[in-house]
Write an enzyme that holds these catalytic residues in place. Structure first.
Site, PDB file in Angstrom:
ATOM      1  N   ASP A 109      -3.011  11.467   2.446  1.00  0.00           N
ATOM      2  CA  ASP A 109      -1.828  10.611   2.469  1.00  0.00           C
ATOM      3  C   ASP A 109      -0.911  11.001   1.321  1.00  0.00           C
ATOM      4  OD1 ASP A 109      -0.132   8.622   3.358  1.00  0.00           O
ATOM      5  OD2 ASP A 109      -1.140   7.033   2.236  1.00  0.00           O
ATOM      6  N   HIS A 116      10.332   4.378  -2.218  1.00  0.00           N
ATOM      7  CA  HIS A 116       9.020   3.726  -2.337  1.00  0.00           C
ATOM      8  C   HIS A 116       8.372   4.051  -3.682  1.00  0.00           C
ATOM      9  CE1 HIS A 116       5.061   2.202  -1.264  1.00  0.00           C
ATOM     10  NE2 HIS A 116       4.536   3.372  -1.588  1.00  0.00           N
ATOM     11  N   GLU A 182       1.402  -0.246   4.945  1.00  0.00           N
ATOM     12  CA  GLU A 182       2.320   0.831   4.601  1.00  0.00           C
ATOM     13  C   GLU A 182       2.755   1.474   5.911  1.00  0.00           C
ATOM     14  OE1 GLU A 182       0.623   3.357   1.518  1.00  0.00           O
ATOM     15  OE2 GLU A 182       1.212   1.869   0.005  1.00  0.00           O
ATOM     16  N   GLU A 184       4.185   4.335   7.936  1.00  0.00           N
ATOM     17  CA  GLU A 184       4.264   5.773   7.674  1.00  0.00           C
ATOM     18  C   GLU A 184       4.293   6.531   9.000  1.00  0.00           C
ATOM     19  OE1 GLU A 184       1.287   7.143   4.933  1.00  0.00           O
ATOM     20  OE2 GLU A 184       1.222   5.241   3.826  1.00  0.00           O
ATOM     21  N   ASP A 216      -1.071   2.431   6.854  1.00  0.00           N
ATOM     22  CA  ASP A 216      -2.041   2.649   5.771  1.00  0.00           C
ATOM     23  C   ASP A 216      -2.290   1.299   5.080  1.00  0.00           C
ATOM     24  OD1 ASP A 216      -3.535   3.553   3.625  1.00  0.00           O
ATOM     25  OD2 ASP A 216      -1.786   4.303   2.528  1.00  0.00           O
ATOM     26  N   ARG A 220      -3.696  -4.423  -2.446  1.00  0.00           N
ATOM     27  CA  ARG A 220      -2.982  -4.127  -3.694  1.00  0.00           C
ATOM     28  C   ARG A 220      -3.749  -4.564  -4.930  1.00  0.00           C
ATOM     29  NH1 ARG A 220       0.103  -0.248  -1.835  1.00  0.00           N
ATOM     30  NH2 ARG A 220       1.488  -0.960  -0.161  1.00  0.00           N
ATOM     31  N   GLN A 223      -6.476  -2.017  -5.413  1.00  0.00           N
ATOM     32  CA  GLN A 223      -5.825  -0.756  -5.787  1.00  0.00           C
ATOM     33  C   GLN A 223      -5.347  -0.764  -7.241  1.00  0.00           C
ATOM     34  OE1 GLN A 223      -2.274  -0.008  -3.461  1.00  0.00           O
ATOM     35  NE2 GLN A 223      -1.854   1.954  -4.438  1.00  0.00           N
ATOM     36  N   LYS A 236      -7.773   1.442  -0.196  1.00  0.00           N
ATOM     37  CA  LYS A 236      -7.155   2.077   0.968  1.00  0.00           C
ATOM     38  C   LYS A 236      -8.174   2.466   2.041  1.00  0.00           C
ATOM     39  CE  LYS A 236      -2.925   3.096  -0.835  1.00  0.00           C
ATOM     40  NZ  LYS A 236      -1.642   2.870  -0.157  1.00  0.00           N
ATOM     41  N   THR A 240      -7.370   2.801   8.253  1.00  0.00           N
ATOM     42  CA  THR A 240      -6.036   3.363   8.450  1.00  0.00           C
ATOM     43  C   THR A 240      -5.806   3.409   9.956  1.00  0.00           C
ATOM     44  OG1 THR A 240      -6.365   4.773   6.505  1.00  0.00           O
ATOM     45  CG2 THR A 240      -4.524   5.326   7.960  1.00  0.00           C
ATOM     46  N   GLU A 341       6.783  -4.177  -1.788  1.00  0.00           N
ATOM     47  CA  GLU A 341       8.185  -3.888  -2.134  1.00  0.00           C
ATOM     48  C   GLU A 341       9.112  -4.933  -1.539  1.00  0.00           C
ATOM     49  OE1 GLU A 341       7.590   0.293  -0.502  1.00  0.00           O
ATOM     50  OE2 GLU A 341       9.485   0.427  -1.582  1.00  0.00           O
TER      51      GLU A 341
HETATM   52 MN    MN Z   1       0.056   5.272   2.072  1.00  0.00          MN
END
Ligand code: MN
Length: 394
Positions: A109, A116, A182, A184, A216, A220, A223, A236, A240, A341
């Protein structure tokens, strides 16, 4: 024999033709095999084209045949659907189950959106520069967990782990309280490369078979505590999700655009003559409400540069390798592809189906869809990647 009717506004016309793996829902012993989506039909390619490679339970054997075989199959499909199609090859989309389309080899990834990376830098490291010194010199990435890549429709069990907020004295163990998405795009390698060799940016289309939407999932709180100094790990690796239809690179010709200006100029191994920025429009739906529209065209690094970087040290690539772009965030708030975000670390809740929300709650459903320009002026679709959040089990 039947004519396949394709409505003029279909996102799955003859210029898209994404590949997937399906079984027939009503048949208990239905074997997985390769299908191509045309409008709201799924065509059984082993029946339509007669090739054994399409009787496989994943796309890997077909992807391993290489670009000439992909181009040939695509043109044979286009010819076949221009005429009457054998009824034995035709299934209604609603009557099939879709499965993980590829046996995922390695999963990487990236972190290719400047918006971002800047936003996350501000949130995770408020006292330092938002972008690390390396960010504009190389596409930053990490190796993920290929074995937990799952297909759209498989629900997500809320992960447990160590969490420690900055103000806490010690970490605690329990269900993640800051479960996030996420949005993506992911790229799937068909033609492998040998260990000790590398893939130049202009060799991208010889190696990459197609693209999918990726979610993804990211815890948080886990992480933020674990990531120093070796990067993402358990925050993570629990899941996925990818969309079931792999849109072939050949369908994305009209979506190719230049990346934003890269300053400083990247090192020569990251330079190519072909544009592999992609004008793909994503949409993030949270419990049925669209909360964000991330624009892939804003991504700083192209997928061709990502693959070149992944292999520049001589690392081999394998059929079934999946590399994802990193969260796609545009410059506007409503273009941010992660809730950390969008809600600025939880400080600015968003309204979702009449409620003020920050991170994911049990029972929430996320669906990410994407479209791009097709070669004949119409749009093509990637379908969607969708999943609900189930309560933690530990
Ligand atoms: Mn990601």
């Amino acid at each position: 024999m039947s004519i396949i009717e394709i409505p003029a506004d279909s996102l799955f016309g003859r210029d898209n033709l994404p590949y997937g793996i399906f079984t027939v829902s009503a048949e208990a012993d239905s074997a997985r095999r390769v299908g191509v989506r045309v409008a709201d039909k799924v065509l059984d390619l082993a029946v339509l084209l007669g090739d054994d490679v399409f009787s496989a339970a994943t796309l890997n054997p077909f992807m391993a045949q290489g670009r000439a075989a992909w181009d040939s199959a695509r043109s044979r499909i286009q010819d076949a659907i221009a005429a009457d199609v054998a009824d034995a090859a035709i299934f209604e989309l609603a009557d099939v189950a879709l499965h993980l389309p590829v046996d995922v080899a390695d999963y990487v990834d990236f972190y290719a959106s400047e918006n971002h990376a800047t936003n996350l830098g501000r949130l995770f490291r408020p006292d330092s520069a938002a972008l690390m010194p390396n960010w504009k010199h190389l596409p930053v990435g990490y190796h993920g967990r290929a074995g937990t890549v799952i297909v759209s429709g498989v629900d997500i069990v809320r992960p447990c782990g160590q969490r420690k907020a900055p103000q806490d004295d010690a970490p605690t163990y329990g269900p993640s309280r800051r479960l996030d998405i996420e949005a993506e795009m992911g790229f799937i390698v068909g033609t492998p490369s040998k260990q000790g060799t590398s893939i130049a940016p202009d060799e991208f289309a010889d190696h990459v078979f197609g693209a999918v939407i990726v979610n993804d999932w990211s815890a948080r709180d886990i992480q933020a505590w674990e990531y120093v100094p070796l990067g993402p790990f358990l925050g993570k690796s629990f899941a996925t999700s990818i969309s079931p239809w792999v849109v072939p690179l050949a369908a994305l010709e009209a979506a190719r655009v230049a990346t934003p200006t890269q300053d400083p100029t990247p090192l020569p191994y990251l330079q190519g003559t072909e544009d592999w920025g992609l004008d793909i429009a994503l949409e993030v739906e949270w419990n049925g409400d669209v909360v964000s529209r991330p624009p892939y065209a804003s991504m700083y690094w192209s997928p061709a540069q990502m693959l070149a970087h992944t292999t520049v040290n001589g690392a081999s690539s394998r059929t079934g390798d999946l590399f994802a772009s990193g969260t796609i965030s545009g410059p506007e708030k409503a273009e941010r592809g992660a809730f950390i975000e969008l809600t600025w670390g939880g400080a600015e809740p968003v309204e979702v189906a009449g409620e003020q929300r920050t991170f994911l709650e049990d029972g929430d459903t996320i669906a990410i869809s994407a479209t791009a320009p097709g070669v004949n002026g119409q749009r093509i679709g990637f379908g969607e990647v969708r999943a609900a959040i189930l309560p933690a089990v530990n």
